[in-house]
Design a protein around this motif. Structure first.
Motif, PDB file in Angstrom:
ATOM      1  N   THR A 139       0.836  -1.208   0.000  1.00  0.00           N
ATOM      2  CA  THR A 139       0.000   0.000   0.000  1.00  0.00           C
ATOM      3  C   THR A 139       0.868   1.254   0.000  1.00  0.00           C
ATOM      4  N   PHE A 140       2.052   1.194   0.613  1.00  0.00           N
ATOM      5  CA  PHE A 140       2.974   2.337   0.569  1.00  0.00           C
ATOM      6  C   PHE A 140       3.493   2.535  -0.858  1.00  0.00           C
ATOM      7  N   ILE A 141       3.786   1.435  -1.522  1.00  0.00           N
ATOM      8  CA  ILE A 141       4.220   1.520  -2.917  1.00  0.00           C
ATOM      9  C   ILE A 141       3.113   2.149  -3.768  1.00  0.00           C
ATOM     10  N   LYS A 142       1.880   1.670  -3.566  1.00  0.00           N
ATOM     11  CA  LYS A 142       0.764   2.189  -4.354  1.00  0.00           C
ATOM     12  C   LYS A 142       0.448   3.645  -3.998  1.00  0.00           C
ATOM     13  N   ASP A 143       0.730   4.057  -2.761  1.00  0.00           N
ATOM     14  CA  ASP A 143       0.572   5.473  -2.402  1.00  0.00           C
ATOM     15  C   ASP A 143       1.426   6.353  -3.305  1.00  0.00           C
ATOM     16  N   ASN A 144       2.620   5.878  -3.599  1.00  0.00           N
ATOM     17  CA  ASN A 144       3.578   6.653  -4.388  1.00  0.00           C
ATOM     18  C   ASN A 144       3.399   6.489  -5.892  1.00  0.00           C
ATOM     19  N   TRP A 145       3.016   5.296  -6.329  1.00  0.00           N
ATOM     20  CA  TRP A 145       2.863   5.010  -7.757  1.00  0.00           C
ATOM     21  C   TRP A 145       1.559   4.240  -7.985  1.00  0.00           C
ATOM     22  N   PRO A 146       0.418   4.898  -7.836  1.00  0.00           N
ATOM     23  CA  PRO A 146      -0.852   4.176  -7.919  1.00  0.00           C
ATOM     24  C   PRO A 146      -1.130   3.563  -9.283  1.00  0.00           C
ATOM     25  N   SER A 189      -4.738 -13.439   0.970  1.00  0.00           N
ATOM     26  CA  SER A 189      -6.111 -13.009   1.195  1.00  0.00           C
ATOM     27  C   SER A 189      -6.129 -11.694   1.981  1.00  0.00           C
ATOM     28  N   LYS A 190      -5.283 -11.599   2.993  1.00  0.00           N
ATOM     29  CA  LYS A 190      -5.187 -10.367   3.782  1.00  0.00           C
ATOM     30  C   LYS A 190      -4.612  -9.233   2.932  1.00  0.00           C
ATOM     31  N   ALA A 191      -3.667  -9.557   2.059  1.00  0.00           N
ATOM     32  CA  ALA A 191      -3.103  -8.536   1.168  1.00  0.00           C
ATOM     33  C   ALA A 191      -4.186  -7.969   0.258  1.00  0.00           C
ATOM     34  N   GLU A 220      -7.420  -3.521  -1.225  1.00  0.00           N
ATOM     35  CA  GLU A 220      -8.769  -3.037  -1.537  1.00  0.00           C
ATOM     36  C   GLU A 220      -9.153  -1.898  -0.592  1.00  0.00           C
ATOM     37  N   HIS A 221      -8.808  -2.012   0.681  1.00  0.00           N
ATOM     38  CA  HIS A 221      -9.071  -0.927   1.629  1.00  0.00           C
ATOM     39  C   HIS A 221      -8.313   0.332   1.201  1.00  0.00           C
ATOM     40  N   GLY A 265      -6.296  -5.943 -13.020  1.00  0.00           N
ATOM     41  CA  GLY A 265      -6.367  -6.693 -11.771  1.00  0.00           C
ATOM     42  C   GLY A 265      -7.799  -6.995 -11.382  1.00  0.00           C
ATOM     43  N   PRO A 266      -7.969  -7.984 -10.535  1.00  0.00           N
ATOM     44  CA  PRO A 266      -9.316  -8.404 -10.161  1.00  0.00           C
ATOM     45  C   PRO A 266     -10.071  -7.378  -9.312  1.00  0.00           C
ATOM     46  N   ASP A 267      -9.354  -6.456  -8.678  1.00  0.00           N
ATOM     47  CA  ASP A 267     -10.011  -5.518  -7.777  1.00  0.00           C
ATOM     48  C   ASP A 267      -9.945  -4.066  -8.248  1.00  0.00           C
ATOM     49  N   GLY A 268      -9.474  -3.852  -9.464  1.00  0.00           N
ATOM     50  CA  GLY A 268      -9.397  -2.492  -9.985  1.00  0.00           C
ATOM     51  C   GLY A 268      -8.238  -1.683  -9.449  1.00  0.00           C
ATOM     52  N   ALA A 269      -7.340  -2.296  -8.705  1.00  0.00           N
ATOM     53  CA  ALA A 269      -6.182  -1.587  -8.134  1.00  0.00           C
ATOM     54  C   ALA A 269      -4.935  -1.759  -8.985  1.00  0.00           C
ATOM     55  N   ASN A 270      -5.061  -2.442 -10.130  1.00  0.00           N
ATOM     56  CA  ASN A 270      -3.930  -2.718 -11.015  1.00  0.00           C
ATOM     57  C   ASN A 270      -2.892  -3.592 -10.318  1.00  0.00           C
ATOM     58  N   VAL A 271      -3.385  -4.535  -9.509  1.00  0.00           N
ATOM     59  CA  VAL A 271      -2.536  -5.465  -8.758  1.00  0.00           C
ATOM     60  C   VAL A 271      -2.992  -6.883  -9.072  1.00  0.00           C
ATOM     61  N   GLU A 272      -2.016  -7.753  -9.321  1.00  0.00           N
ATOM     62  CA  GLU A 272      -2.293  -9.181  -9.464  1.00  0.00           C
ATOM     63  C   GLU A 272      -1.731  -9.891  -8.243  1.00  0.00           C
TER      64      GLU A 272
END
Length: 97
Positions: free
Chosen positions: A39-46, A61-63, A68-69, A83-90
């Motif tokens: 989440t820190f990485i995504k804060d900087n480069w979403p 699962s927790k990740a 998602e949060h 990505g499955p959740d729209g966060a551009n994460v697999e």
């Protein structure tokens, strides 16, 4: 705090390698655990596409929950594409062998 310190060399690499911006790069986090650092990485480069990997399906699962949060709160639900959740994460479970 130690994990957040690694954002500095990641930022240097992204700045040096990203001719088309961070979205032109892709990040793989190995041993991501619960995804909190991600989440820190995504804060900087979403917009940077990324892969979260871990041995444990429970940690993955927790990740998913943590990322998602992050997307719902920090990005106000913005669809970052992919990505499955729209966060551009697999997410990838990997064997230790």
């Amino acid at each position: 705090a130690m994990q957040r310190m690694s954002l500095v060399p990641i930022a240097r690499h992204v700045d040096a390698a990203a001719t088309g911006g961070a979205a032109g790069l892709r990040l793989l986090e190995v041993g991501a655990g619960t995804g909190r650092f991600h989440t820190f990485i995504k804060d900087n480069w979403p917009d940077m596409p990324s892969v979260v990997s871990d041995l444990s399906p429970f940690y993955l699962s927790k990740a998913r929950e943590n990322i998602e949060h992050w997307r719902r709160t920090a990005m106000r639900g913005r669809d970052l594409g992919g990505g499955p959740d729209g966060a551009n994460v697999e997410y990838m479970q990997c064997a230790a062998e």
